[in-house]
Scaffold this active site. Structure first.
Site, PDB file in Angstrom:
ATOM      1  N   ARG A   1       0.833  -1.205   0.000  1.00 53.86           N
ATOM      2  CA  ARG A   1       0.000   0.000   0.000  1.00 53.86           C
ATOM      3  C   ARG A   1       0.864   1.250   0.000  1.00 53.86           C
ATOM      4  O   ARG A   1       1.794   1.359   0.798  1.00 53.86           O
ATOM      5  CB  ARG A   1      -0.922  -0.007   1.225  1.00 53.86           C
ATOM      6  CG  ARG A   1      -1.864  -1.190   1.176  1.00 53.86           C
ATOM      7  CD  ARG A   1      -2.913  -1.180   2.255  1.00 53.86           C
ATOM      8  NE  ARG A   1      -3.675  -2.421   2.156  1.00 53.86           N
ATOM      9  CZ  ARG A   1      -4.671  -2.770   2.962  1.00 53.86           C
ATOM     10  NH1 ARG A   1      -5.030  -1.947   3.943  1.00 53.86           N
ATOM     11  NH2 ARG A   1      -5.303  -3.903   2.802  1.00 53.86           N
TER      12      ARG A   1
ATOM     13  N   ARG B   1       1.826   1.191  10.458  1.00 51.17           N
ATOM     14  CA  ARG B   1       1.443   1.510   9.078  1.00 51.17           C
ATOM     15  C   ARG B   1       2.668   1.414   8.185  1.00 51.17           C
ATOM     16  O   ARG B   1       3.568   2.254   8.255  1.00 51.17           O
ATOM     17  CB  ARG B   1       0.850   2.928   9.027  1.00 51.17           C
ATOM     18  CG  ARG B   1       0.161   3.284   7.720  1.00 51.17           C
ATOM     19  CD  ARG B   1      -0.471   4.664   7.802  1.00 51.17           C
ATOM     20  NE  ARG B   1      -1.541   4.716   8.775  1.00 51.17           N
ATOM     21  CZ  ARG B   1      -2.808   4.384   8.533  1.00 51.17           C
ATOM     22  NH1 ARG B   1      -3.145   3.987   7.340  1.00 51.17           N
ATOM     23  NH2 ARG B   1      -3.717   4.444   9.477  1.00 51.17           N
TER      24      ARG B   1
ATOM     25  N   GLU C   1      -6.173  -1.563  14.444  1.00 48.94           N
ATOM     26  CA  GLU C   1      -6.990  -2.441  13.606  1.00 48.94           C
ATOM     27  C   GLU C   1      -6.146  -3.603  13.089  1.00 48.94           C
ATOM     28  O   GLU C   1      -5.114  -3.397  12.466  1.00 48.94           O
ATOM     29  CB  GLU C   1      -7.533  -1.608  12.446  1.00 48.94           C
ATOM     30  CG  GLU C   1      -8.463  -2.369  11.529  1.00 48.94           C
ATOM     31  CD  GLU C   1      -8.782  -1.567  10.270  1.00 48.94           C
ATOM     32  OE1 GLU C   1      -8.834  -0.311  10.352  1.00 48.94           O
ATOM     33  OE2 GLU C   1      -8.963  -2.191   9.217  1.00 48.94           O
TER      34      GLU C   1
ATOM     35  N   SER D   1     -10.372  -6.550   9.163  1.00 49.43           N
ATOM     36  CA  SER D   1     -11.559  -5.876   8.676  1.00 49.43           C
ATOM     37  C   SER D   1     -12.375  -6.943   7.966  1.00 49.43           C
ATOM     38  O   SER D   1     -11.894  -7.571   7.041  1.00 49.43           O
ATOM     39  CB  SER D   1     -11.151  -4.762   7.713  1.00 49.43           C
ATOM     40  OG  SER D   1     -12.270  -3.995   7.375  1.00 49.43           O
TER      41      SER D   1
ATOM     42  N   ARG E   1       0.873  -6.065  12.669  1.00 51.23           N
ATOM     43  CA  ARG E   1       0.223  -5.440  13.819  1.00 51.23           C
ATOM     44  C   ARG E   1       0.003  -6.437  14.957  1.00 51.23           C
ATOM     45  O   ARG E   1      -0.007  -6.049  16.127  1.00 51.23           O
ATOM     46  CB  ARG E   1      -1.108  -4.817  13.385  1.00 51.23           C
ATOM     47  CG  ARG E   1      -0.878  -3.602  12.486  1.00 51.23           C
ATOM     48  CD  ARG E   1      -2.165  -2.912  12.122  1.00 51.23           C
ATOM     49  NE  ARG E   1      -1.891  -1.751  11.279  1.00 51.23           N
ATOM     50  CZ  ARG E   1      -2.829  -0.978  10.758  1.00 51.23           C
ATOM     51  NH1 ARG E   1      -4.125  -1.257  10.979  1.00 51.23           N
ATOM     52  NH2 ARG E   1      -2.506   0.066  10.022  1.00 51.23           N
TER      53      ARG E   1
END
Length: 424
Positions: free
Chosen positions: A262, A277, A349, A352, A390
């Site tokens: 990303r 991130r 997070e 998802s 994460r």
RNA sequence: GGAGAGGUACCGAAGUGGCCAUAACGGGCUCGAUUCGAAAUCGAGUAGAGGAUGAUGAGUCCUCACGUGGGUUCGAAUCCCACCCUCUCCGCCA
């Protein structure tokens, strides 16, 4: 992609969805383009019908009466030119309409709270307990390098900011988590493992809804028409693009490990420290194809499949029902799973889980034949189970001890061969 | 990367400018007949996408669909161009 029939007959529902999701899209432009397209198409088809009828007699006429045939030919040439002009026009209008339709977001399910992210997201479930410390817990960016499991400085040297270099037991921990995740999903949750390409064609990105909307977020190759995937959802959901799935195979369940890439273009300056991130990360993804009436129940199951992992790791977590404005473009309902990281003292997070309804299936052309013989679009769903690094952040920060060591969760020990990370 | 062959429905496959696309022929699958039951045999079915009209129903009419996209032609599965994919051989490579 929304059904054009639905847009025509219920434009207000689409307007509502756009407003709720705070999306930028124009229903009226779609309707206008569609209206123009239908008009041009109808006219072109009339001419085609006329021309087809005339041409049916042409062959015979050319043999029987050459002169008459030549006369008709002149007339038909003129008809054909008019038809082609109209067809070109219709084609251009259709292209314009379809471009506009692709920008329309999916419509949220009725039970999704309407409103901006911060205030209207709803914590619907919690699990695990935040650990109690007799000392101030360290952030992973301090702890990790001391334990010799990550090297941020050298990662930056190799690839610039936003990358992680795992070393020694850190690298093994990544591998252990991936292997364990997949083992649980395949042995206990009924998923079949796949290992997809991470470079995909543009059509594949359009199929799941990443493009054309989010070009900025994707890494694209310069010399080939290929994109690096932002999630395994993209190649895996597209496995069955333009296929008709046997009804008895539904629900179909796949899980996949993949690298994810990303650009984080819209998040520049956010979470710059550590590995919350990053531009490249590992993730195990679960993907489902279901009958429409089963997708809601399957969404709950899929989310529970991810929660099992968090429970067994012993991490403190919560399930958040995401309000309309925080939802993804293609989603009709979305749960995020968050882990509390003690060192940075925030919820991050780690998964998802989304139900896309037929939105992706319509774009990607994934259907099944129902018992009445009719072809229907399947519903697609997916969720992380789970996202690295994460989870590594959660393990390091929550399981750190007063002496600076980190206890490895029981379930990972067979994969790790050690029960503790200690400072080097 | 080079040379050749190919891509038509669930599968195989015929068709080389109009009478061939709800697509010959063969197979598979589904239903029915026959049978105590089955095999064999016989019969029927097995394509979608879009537009018009209708009520977003039924029905009717029309268009598109022969790997994809263009072109030639009154008319293209068929002729021409580009691209994609599969197979065979060669080259290269982990």
């Amino acid at each position: 992609m929304l059904d054009i029939q639905l847009i025509r007959s219920h434009p207000d529902r689409v307007r509502g969805a756009i407003a709720a999701k705070k999306a930028k899209a124009d229903v009226d432009a779609v309707l206008a383009a569609d209206e123009k397209w239908r008009h041009a198409t109808t006219e072109a088809q009339k001419l085609q019908a006329e021309s087809n009828a005339a041409n049916r007699d042409m062959g015979r006429l050319m043999k029987e009466n050459r002169a008459e045939g030549e006369k008709l030919k002149v007339r038909l040439k003129e008809l054909s030119d008019r038809r082609k002009a109209l067809e070109d026009e219709a084609k251009a209008l259709e292209g314009e309409r379809d471009r506009l339709v692709l920008d329309l977001p999916n419509i949220p399910q009725d039970d999704v709270p309407v409103g901006p992210e911060e205030t209207h997201n709803r914590v619907v479930k919690e699990g695990g307990a935040k650990p109690a410390f007799g000392f101030k817990p360290q952030a992973h960016w301090d702890l990790g390098p001391k334990l010799g499991v990550v090297d941020f400085d050298r990662a930056a040297k190799i690839s610039g900011s936003g990358f992680v270099l795992f070393t020694g037991l850190g690298a093994r921990l990544q591998r252990a988590l991936v292997a364990w995740f997949i083992d649980v999903h395949t042995r206990e949750h009924g998923y079949t493992e796949v290992y997809p390409p991470v470079l995909v064609l543009r059509d594949t990105m359009v199929g799941t809804g990443q493009l054309p909307k989010f070009e900025e977020e994707m890494y694209k190759l310069k010399d080939d028409p290929l994109y690096l995937i932002p999630t395994a959802e993209v190649p895996v959901t597209n496995i069955y693009r333009d296929e008709i799935l046997p009804a008895e195979k539904l629900p179909l369940l796949h899980c996949a490990f993949s690298l994810c890439f990303r650009r984080e273009a819209g998040a520049a300056g956010k979470d710059t420290r550590g590995m919350i991130r990053v531009h490249q990360f590992d993730k195990v993804e679960m993907v489902k194809w279901t009958r429409p009436e089963e997708s809601e129940a399957e969404h709950e199951k899929l989310t529970a499949n991810a929660e099992v992992l968090l429970n067994r790791l012993g991490l403190p977590w919560r399930r958040v029902l995401i309000a309309t404005a925080g939802m993804g473009f293609s989603n009709q309902k979305q749960y995020d799973l968050e882990v509390h990281a003690a060192g940075v003292d925030r919820w991050i997070e780690v998964s998802s889980c989304s139900n896309f309804g037929e939105f992706q299936a319509r774009r990607a052309g994934i259907r099944f034949r129902d018992t009445d013989g009719k072809l229907r679009y399947v519903h697609t769903l997916n969720g992380s189970g789970l996202a690295l690094p994460r989870i590594v952040v959660g393990i390091l920060e929550n399981f750190q001890q007063a002496d600076g060591s980190v206890v490895i969760p029981e379930v990972l020990r067979p994969y790790m061969g050690v029960d503790r990370l200690t400072a080097v």
